[in-house]
Scaffold this active site. Structure first.
Site, PDB file in Angstrom:
ATOM      1  N   MET A  32       0.843  -1.200   0.000  1.00  0.00           N
ATOM      2  CA  MET A  32       0.000   0.000   0.000  1.00  0.00           C
ATOM      3  C   MET A  32       0.875   1.246   0.000  1.00  0.00           C
ATOM      4  O   MET A  32       0.419   2.341   0.337  1.00  0.00           O
ATOM      5  CB  MET A  32      -0.937  -0.009   1.200  1.00  0.00           C
ATOM      6  CG  MET A  32      -1.902  -1.204   1.168  1.00  0.00           C
ATOM      7  SD  MET A  32      -3.390  -0.956   2.114  1.00  0.00           S
ATOM      8  CE  MET A  32      -2.734  -0.750   3.746  1.00  0.00           C
ATOM      9  N   HIS A  36       9.015   0.929   3.330  1.00  0.00           N
ATOM     10  CA  HIS A  36      10.041   0.909   4.370  1.00  0.00           C
ATOM     11  C   HIS A  36      10.885  -0.346   4.201  1.00  0.00           C
ATOM     12  O   HIS A  36      10.660  -1.133   3.266  1.00  0.00           O
ATOM     13  CB  HIS A  36       9.392   0.980   5.756  1.00  0.00           C
ATOM     14  CG  HIS A  36       8.309  -0.046   5.972  1.00  0.00           C
ATOM     15  ND1 HIS A  36       8.555  -1.399   5.949  1.00  0.00           N
ATOM     16  CD2 HIS A  36       6.976   0.089   6.180  1.00  0.00           C
ATOM     17  CE1 HIS A  36       7.426  -2.052   6.175  1.00  0.00           C
ATOM     18  NE2 HIS A  36       6.449  -1.178   6.305  1.00  0.00           N
ATOM     19  N   GLU A  37      11.799  -0.538   5.120  1.00  0.00           N
ATOM     20  CA  GLU A  37      12.758  -1.649   5.008  1.00  0.00           C
ATOM     21  C   GLU A  37      12.062  -3.018   4.935  1.00  0.00           C
ATOM     22  O   GLU A  37      12.578  -3.934   4.295  1.00  0.00           O
ATOM     23  CB  GLU A  37      13.732  -1.577   6.193  1.00  0.00           C
ATOM     24  CG  GLU A  37      14.991  -2.398   6.063  1.00  0.00           C
ATOM     25  CD  GLU A  37      15.720  -2.255   4.734  1.00  0.00           C
ATOM     26  OE1 GLU A  37      16.082  -3.305   4.159  1.00  0.00           O
ATOM     27  OE2 GLU A  37      15.925  -1.122   4.252  1.00  0.00           O
ATOM     28  N   HIS A  39       9.202  -3.711   3.350  1.00  0.00           N
ATOM     29  CA  HIS A  39       8.834  -3.896   1.943  1.00  0.00           C
ATOM     30  C   HIS A  39      10.073  -4.186   1.093  1.00  0.00           C
ATOM     31  O   HIS A  39      10.043  -5.027   0.195  1.00  0.00           O
ATOM     32  CB  HIS A  39       8.175  -2.625   1.388  1.00  0.00           C
ATOM     33  CG  HIS A  39       6.907  -2.226   2.082  1.00  0.00           C
ATOM     34  ND1 HIS A  39       6.797  -1.052   2.799  1.00  0.00           N
ATOM     35  CD2 HIS A  39       5.695  -2.819   2.150  1.00  0.00           C
ATOM     36  CE1 HIS A  39       5.575  -0.940   3.274  1.00  0.00           C
ATOM     37  NE2 HIS A  39       4.873  -2.006   2.901  1.00  0.00           N
ATOM     38  N   GLN A  63     -10.455  -2.823   1.909  1.00  0.00           N
ATOM     39  CA  GLN A  63      -9.966  -3.573   3.065  1.00  0.00           C
ATOM     40  C   GLN A  63      -9.934  -2.717   4.331  1.00  0.00           C
ATOM     41  O   GLN A  63      -9.504  -3.177   5.378  1.00  0.00           O
ATOM     42  CB  GLN A  63      -8.599  -4.194   2.786  1.00  0.00           C
ATOM     43  CG  GLN A  63      -7.451  -3.211   2.672  1.00  0.00           C
ATOM     44  CD  GLN A  63      -6.191  -3.893   2.162  1.00  0.00           C
ATOM     45  OE1 GLN A  63      -6.102  -4.295   1.022  1.00  0.00           O
ATOM     46  NE2 GLN A  63      -5.197  -4.028   3.033  1.00  0.00           N
ATOM     47  N   LYS A 151       4.763 -10.472   8.868  1.00  0.00           N
ATOM     48  CA  LYS A 151       4.168  -9.442   9.729  1.00  0.00           C
ATOM     49  C   LYS A 151       2.643  -9.568   9.723  1.00  0.00           C
ATOM     50  O   LYS A 151       1.978  -9.405  10.745  1.00  0.00           O
ATOM     51  CB  LYS A 151       4.609  -8.075   9.210  1.00  0.00           C
ATOM     52  CG  LYS A 151       3.763  -6.920   9.620  1.00  0.00           C
ATOM     53  CD  LYS A 151       4.419  -6.209  10.773  1.00  0.00           C
ATOM     54  CE  LYS A 151       3.550  -5.132  11.361  1.00  0.00           C
ATOM     55  NZ  LYS A 151       2.664  -4.455  10.456  1.00  0.00           N
ATOM     56  N   VAL A 178      10.745  -7.742   9.438  1.00  0.00           N
ATOM     57  CA  VAL A 178      11.885  -6.837   9.638  1.00  0.00           C
ATOM     58  C   VAL A 178      11.532  -5.893  10.790  1.00  0.00           C
ATOM     59  O   VAL A 178      10.423  -5.347  10.836  1.00  0.00           O
ATOM     60  CB  VAL A 178      12.195  -6.040   8.355  1.00  0.00           C
ATOM     61  CG1 VAL A 178      13.365  -5.088   8.584  1.00  0.00           C
ATOM     62  CG2 VAL A 178      12.500  -6.993   7.208  1.00  0.00           C
TER      63      VAL A 178
END
Ligand code: AMP
Length: 284
Positions: A32, A36-37, A39, A63, A151, A178
């Protein structure tokens, strides 16, 4: 070489057909945005397994529930573009809402059972929105491999089931979580936290670590493990538990004991921000 940005489904499919004709493998990382790290680790993993990686960036309205953060969800496209390029992605697929849901749209993909508990219980309709959009993204990008993060463990299990049940010809890969230096799982929503909330937010990871330690020390009963976690989180005035549960990692059904592979998953409000995290524990 600058990255290619594709906004239309037809153009995306044409690109995919061309790449497939050349005998190359396509990877997809659905996101979305506000990258960040976490992704980026998915993009790198997809690169290792394929010849060209498509990162989709689409804040999917279906969603989000009423009153959730769809409107204020962070949108940082230019920065995302640079990050995808640095991580070695080839295409950003970023359709708008009308492209994905044109007038008259009335189809949904619904995975039962696996979506009943955890986030499915606290966010009615959420997974129906997720599975429908992911099915559409798979049809647009035609990947050989799609990578999702642990996650969102329940989401990954639900998508695997959808792919099996609908015979979709794609391999689903699940990548590890992560974390920040203090253990907090990286999330686009961490940006909502004030500095004091950010400090409190590490309690999610700390409580999961506590669960892991207890299991390592021989504890098996879910009730003891969960109540220790609850006590730790409830001690923080800014934190409010949505759920903490132990479930079977395959079926997502409640587990009363650590047997085989279990998932300890939690969703906790830190102020007005709802954060999720989890750990998989195995009785060896
Ligand atoms: P989102 O943009 O939040 O919808 O996430 C897109 C994908 O990135 C999902 O498959 C997430 O599970 C994954 N993801 C988000 N945060 C992390 C993280 N900290 N570590 C690994 N994967 C993540």
């Amino acid at each position: 070489m600058s990255i290619r940005v594709i906004e239309r489904i037809r153009a995306m499919q044409a690109w995919a057909d061309e790449v497939r004709r050349e005998g190359k493998r396509i990877g997809l990382v659905p996101t979305m945005g506000c990258l960040h790290e976490g992704h980026l680790s998915l993009i790198r993993l997809a690169r290792e397994r394929t010849d060209g990686v498509v990162v989709s960036i689409f804040v999917n309205p279906t969603q989000f529930g009423p009153g959730e953060d769809f409107e204020k969800y962070p949108r940082t496209f230019e920065r995302d573009q640079e990050l995808v390029e640095q991580a070695g992605g080839e295409v950003i697929f970023t359709p708008n809402v009308e492209e994905m849901y044109p007038p008259g749209f009335c189809t949904a993909v619904q995975v039962d059972k696996l979506t009943e508990g955890l986030c499915g219980a606290s966010r009615p309709g959420h997974f129906r929105g997720v599975t429908t959009v992911v099915a559409k993204l798979l049809c647009a990008v035609k990947p050989h491999v799609a990578v999702f993060g642990q996650k969102d463990f329940q989401q990954a299990v639900v998508i695997r089931r959808m792919v099996r049940d609908l015979n979709l010809n794609v391999e689903i890969v699940i990548a590890p979580i992560v974390r920040e230096a203090d253990g907090l799982a990286i999330s686009s929503r961490n940006a909502y936290l004030s500095p004091s909330e950010r400090r409190v937010a590490r309690v999610l990871f700390q409580s999961l670590e506590k669960a892991r330690e207890r299991v390592r020390a021989g504890e098996r009963e879910a009730s003891g493990i969960i109540s220790a976690m609850k006590a730790e989180i409830e001690a923080k005035p800014m934190a409010r538990i949505d759920y903490i549960e132990m479930v079977d990692a395959e079926t997502i059904e409640p587990a009363t004991r650590v047997e085989g592979r279990v998932l300890v998953a939690l969703a906790v409000w830190i102020g007005k921000t709802r954060l999720i995290d989890n750990v998989v524990l195995e009785k060896k």
